[in-house]
Design a protein around this motif. Structure first.
Motif, PDB file in Angstrom:
ATOM      1  N   TYR A   1      57.184  62.593  44.133  1.00 43.74           N
ATOM      2  CA  TYR A   1      56.499  63.263  45.240  1.00 43.74           C
ATOM      3  C   TYR A   1      57.212  64.553  45.622  1.00 43.74           C
ATOM      4  N   GLN A   2      58.544  64.518  45.678  1.00 44.43           N
ATOM      5  CA  GLN A   2      59.292  65.698  46.101  1.00 44.43           C
ATOM      6  C   GLN A   2      59.043  66.885  45.168  1.00 44.43           C
TER       7      GLN A   2
ATOM      8  N   ASP B   1      56.317  67.400  43.406  1.00 43.38           N
ATOM      9  CA  ASP B   1      54.951  67.866  43.660  1.00 43.38           C
ATOM     10  C   ASP B   1      54.888  68.674  44.950  1.00 43.38           C
ATOM     11  N   HIS B   2      55.495  68.153  46.025  1.00 40.79           N
ATOM     12  CA  HIS B   2      55.413  68.825  47.324  1.00 40.79           C
ATOM     13  C   HIS B   2      56.117  70.180  47.282  1.00 40.79           C
TER      14      HIS B   2
ATOM     15  N   ASP C   1      54.203  73.995  47.670  1.00 41.50           N
ATOM     16  CA  ASP C   1      54.618  74.913  48.733  1.00 41.50           C
ATOM     17  C   ASP C   1      55.252  76.188  48.194  1.00 41.50           C
TER      18      ASP C   1
ATOM     19  N   LYS D   1      54.273  58.294  51.426  1.00 39.43           N
ATOM     20  CA  LYS D   1      53.649  59.051  52.516  1.00 39.43           C
ATOM     21  C   LYS D   1      52.840  58.165  53.465  1.00 39.43           C
TER      22      LYS D   1
ATOM     23  N   MET E   1      49.335  63.913  50.327  1.00 42.89           N
ATOM     24  CA  MET E   1      50.179  65.037  50.705  1.00 42.89           C
ATOM     25  C   MET E   1      49.442  65.852  51.759  1.00 42.89           C
TER      26      MET E   1
ATOM     27  N   ASN F   1      49.168  68.913  52.189  1.00 43.20           N
ATOM     28  CA  ASN F   1      48.431  70.044  51.611  1.00 43.20           C
ATOM     29  C   ASN F   1      47.020  69.661  51.203  1.00 43.20           C
TER      30      ASN F   1
ATOM     31  N   GLN G   1      53.452  71.883  57.881  1.00 41.72           N
ATOM     32  CA  GLN G   1      54.213  71.019  56.993  1.00 41.72           C
ATOM     33  C   GLN G   1      54.741  71.772  55.772  1.00 41.72           C
ATOM     34  N   SER G   2      54.218  72.971  55.545  1.00 40.76           N
ATOM     35  CA  SER G   2      54.688  73.790  54.427  1.00 40.76           C
ATOM     36  C   SER G   2      55.705  74.833  54.879  1.00 40.76           C
TER      37      SER G   2
END
Length: 430
Positions: A94-95, A97-98, A102, A142, A157, A159, A204-205
């Protein structure tokens, strides 16, 4: 080659064992099930039950020891999470991807070489991209955070939160856009101008609760996006479209980095206002599902599909959104985010005048115009633009009433309306 656990050695050549040449899927002797059960183009309990009807295999033998309710839940989970490629499987966490969505990650940070930083992506592109149905990104880690913070009962997410019931859902327009500002390969093709961005739309971004940014059109930017219709084929393959608009663009073309203060890829509501964007689609055909049974009786689900990726038949993103969502609010809402070529200057002026630079008081700097105070008169600014910026009251009726009151204030003493003076910095007496 293999990664190592030695901090001083990132990788080394290693011996990877070869797979057995024998078929690893052997049905349990007592069940008569499998090893492969073809269930057609729909993955659910009804399709699985129909596929084994008339055979020696039963649902109870496929899932021994489970109640009917548990079997239904197991099949639903296999179809939802096992049958397709989960988006997180492409990069691994996940990290990753996030950070990527961003605008960060190994490629943007130049962690190693471009080839090494995109090696995993390129393996997926070469081996799986054209025959995999990719699910919309959702992450187990999440779920608790989203439920506790207004993002809904899901693992999306932020996003790409497509939950229509979430208090803070962010994808009501069924449209996603990526905007890149740099390239690790050739020069970035500049296909748009970035106008402005409301920072509160993507906290969040950017980790900012409120604020705004206005941009000039001097720096190159390349935006690309896609849209989908709920319940249509474009809905089924929207995960593939997201991969193609984001990670594929980075691995194959080198596109990277975000517009400052904005996510690099997100639902349209979180993205900056730009003039134009390219459009892509992902289309699948011959989608079929299979259940497999291994020698221990464990059941898994998989699929086969033929994927095709392309532009939108000559449409840019705005035209595609209007075509797909004709007759809905989305058809007009897209005009707020894609304002058309050459319209940034006007859009930014309207944005600043109407949305941000609002004041509640009136400056006294215009009370003495052309020696008015010396003659026993005073002026009061009512409204203005540019260097004289002062917006009228936001409520049109209240603004009208305020203006009439000011104009009528001179009637009791002078027997006429007060005078209205128009001051223009570009006007002269000539």
């Amino acid at each position: 080659w293999c990664y190592t656990t030695d901090p001083a050695t990132r990788w080394e050549y290693c011996n990877v064992p070869s797979c057995s040449t024998t078929d690893p899927y052997v049905a349990p002797a007592s069940s008569g099930c499998g090893p492969v059960i073809e269930i057609g183009g729909t993955c659910d309990l009804a399709a699985l039950t129909a596929a084994i009807a008339g055979t020696t295999c039963t649902i109870e033998e496929l899932f021994p020891g489970q109640t009917a309710e548990e079997i239904a839940s197991t099949v639903e989970a296999l179809c939802e999470y096992d049958a397709h490629v989960q988006f997180v499987e492409i990069q691994g966490t996940y990290q990753l991807d996030h950070r990527y969505m961003d605008g960060g990650g190994d490629v943007a940070d130049e962690t190693y070489s471009f080839e090494m930083d995109t090696a995993r992506l390129n393996r997926f592109i070469s081996n799986s991209m054209d025959d995999s149905l990719i699910d919309w990104p959702e992450y187990e880690q999440k779920e608790d955070y989203n439920a506790a913070n207004g993002y809904g009962d899901n693992g999306y997410m932020t996003n790409f939160n497509i939950d229509p019931d979430a208090e803070k859902g962010s994808c009501q327009m069924n449209t996603v856009m990526c905007c890149f500002t740099d390239s690790a390969k050739d020069a970035l093709p500049d296909n748009t101008d970035v106008c402005h961005h409301d920072l509160s739309s993507s906290p969040q971004s950017n980790h900012v609760n409120n604020g705004w940014s206005v941009f000039t059109n001097d720096d190159a930017a390349h935006c690309v996006g896609f849209t989908w219709e709920d319940g249509a084929a474009s809905d089924t393959y929207k995960g593939n479209a997201l991969f193609y608009a984001s990670l594929y663009q980075t691995a194959s073309k080198g596109y990277m980095s975000n517009v400052p203060g904005a996510p690099m890829c997100a639902c349209m509501e979180q993205m900056p206002v730009v003039t134009e964007a390219a459009c892509v689609t992902a289309t699948g055909s011959n989608l079929k599902y299979q259940f497999t049974v291994d020698s221990d009786g464990e059941v898994s689900a998989t699929h086969s599909v033929s994927m095709a990726y392309s532009d939108c038949g000559g449409n840019d993103l705005k035209a595609q959104v209007k075509a797909v969502h004709a007759g809905t609010s989305i058809e007009t809402d897209i005009d707020e985010y894609l304002v058309g070529a050459g319209n940034c200057e006007l859009e930014n002026a309207d944005y600043l005048n109407e949305e941000q630079l609002l004041v509640t008081g009136v400056s006294s700097r215009f009370s003495d115009i052309d020696g008015a105070v010396e003659e026993g008169r005073t002026w009061k600014q009512v409204f203005g633009e540019g260097v004289f910026f002062l917006p009228p009251h936001l409520d049109a009726a209240e603004a009208d009433e305020e203006m009439r009151t000011l104009m009528e204030a001179c009637i009791p003493t002078l027997g006429r309306y007060c005078m209205l003076l128009r001051k223009c910095p570009s006007c002269t007496s000539e």
